[in-house]
Scaffold this motif. Structure first.
Motif, PDB file in Angstrom:
ATOM      1  N   LYS A   1      32.462  50.795  17.202  1.00  0.00           N
ATOM      2  CA  LYS A   1      32.403  52.080  17.501  1.00  0.00           C
ATOM      3  C   LYS A   1      32.804  52.385  15.840  1.00  0.00           C
ATOM      4  O   LYS A   1      32.765  54.423  16.685  1.00  0.00           O
ATOM      5  N   ASN A   2      34.005  51.836  15.671  1.00  0.00           N
ATOM      6  CA  ASN A   2      34.764  52.658  14.750  1.00  0.00           C
ATOM      7  C   ASN A   2      35.585  54.011  15.043  1.00  0.00           C
ATOM      8  O   ASN A   2      36.183  55.109  14.934  1.00  0.00           O
ATOM      9  N   THR A   3      36.208  53.673  16.677  1.00  0.00           N
ATOM     10  CA  THR A   3      36.849  54.636  17.576  1.00  0.00           C
ATOM     11  C   THR A   3      37.954  53.601  18.499  1.00  0.00           C
ATOM     12  O   THR A   3      38.297  52.761  18.785  1.00  0.00           O
ATOM     13  N   VAL A   4      39.119  54.762  18.411  1.00  0.00           N
ATOM     14  CA  VAL A   4      39.368  55.171  19.140  1.00  0.00           C
ATOM     15  C   VAL A   4      40.112  55.572  20.162  1.00  0.00           C
ATOM     16  O   VAL A   4      39.917  56.464  20.193  1.00  0.00           O
ATOM     17  N   TYR A   5      41.160  54.847  20.990  1.00  0.00           N
ATOM     18  CA  TYR A   5      40.926  55.766  22.576  1.00  0.00           C
ATOM     19  C   TYR A   5      42.656  55.923  22.323  1.00  0.00           C
ATOM     20  O   TYR A   5      43.366  55.435  22.348  1.00  0.00           O
ATOM     21  N   LEU A   6      43.277  57.256  24.049  1.00  0.00           N
ATOM     22  CA  LEU A   6      44.028  57.159  24.141  1.00  0.00           C
ATOM     23  C   LEU A   6      44.342  57.408  25.830  1.00  0.00           C
ATOM     24  O   LEU A   6      43.722  58.311  25.821  1.00  0.00           O
ATOM     25  N   GLN A   7      43.925  56.331  26.039  1.00  0.00           N
ATOM     26  CA  GLN A   7      44.753  56.834  27.953  1.00  0.00           C
ATOM     27  C   GLN A   7      46.076  57.376  28.029  1.00  0.00           C
ATOM     28  O   GLN A   7      46.698  56.422  27.644  1.00  0.00           O
ATOM     29  N   MET A   8      46.303  58.407  28.998  1.00  0.00           N
ATOM     30  CA  MET A   8      47.768  58.976  28.642  1.00  0.00           C
ATOM     31  C   MET A   8      47.900  59.451  30.575  1.00  0.00           C
ATOM     32  O   MET A   8      47.138  60.026  30.926  1.00  0.00           O
ATOM     33  N   ASN A   9      47.896  59.228  30.774  1.00  0.00           N
ATOM     34  CA  ASN A   9      48.414  58.867  32.838  1.00  0.00           C
ATOM     35  C   ASN A   9      50.489  59.566  33.185  1.00  0.00           C
ATOM     36  O   ASN A   9      51.151  59.517  31.495  1.00  0.00           O
TER      37      ASN A   9
END
Length: 120
Positions: free
Chosen positions: A75-83
């Motif tokens: 998907k040419n996508t990057v995620y950043l999960q911030m906790n």
């Protein structure tokens, strides 16, 4: 041309969580690496996290153990999960991508930024 569009920024209370997304589009042959940077008022832009095409990751010391970067290559996508967000995480978060685009040209691209505010 390559475009990066971020989403997910919001106002959140300390200790809360957010997930940022960044989708790349355009004439893309390969995305070698993607990452997140942030810039707080009056400060320089700083690295938050990066991930390569081989899923090798790198984090700023200030976010290790709290943030997780991941990517969906298809998907040419990057995620950043911030906790466990802290007030000092407040900043504009920018997506970055190192891209081989049509014509086999290498380029470094930035998104427009998304605001993350951590406050009670």
């Amino acid at each position: 041309q390559v475009q990066l569009v971020e989403s997910g920024g919001a106002l959140v209370q300390p200790g809360g969580s957010l997930r940022l997304s960044c989708a790349a589009s355009g004439s893309i042959i390969s995305i070698r690496a993607m990452g997140w940077y942030r810039q707080a008022p009056g400060k320089q832009r700083e690295l938050v996290a990066t991930i390569t095409i081989y899923n090798s990751t790198n984090y700023a010391d200030s976010v290790k153990g709290r943030f997780t970067i991941s990517r969906a290559n298809a998907k040419n996508t990057v995620y950043l999960q911030m906790n466990s967000l802290k007030p000092e995480d407040t900043a504009v978060y920018y997506c970055n991508a190192a891209v081989i685009s049509g014509g086999w040209e290498f380029g470094n691209y930035w998104g427009q930024g998304t605001q993350v505010t951590v406050s009670s």
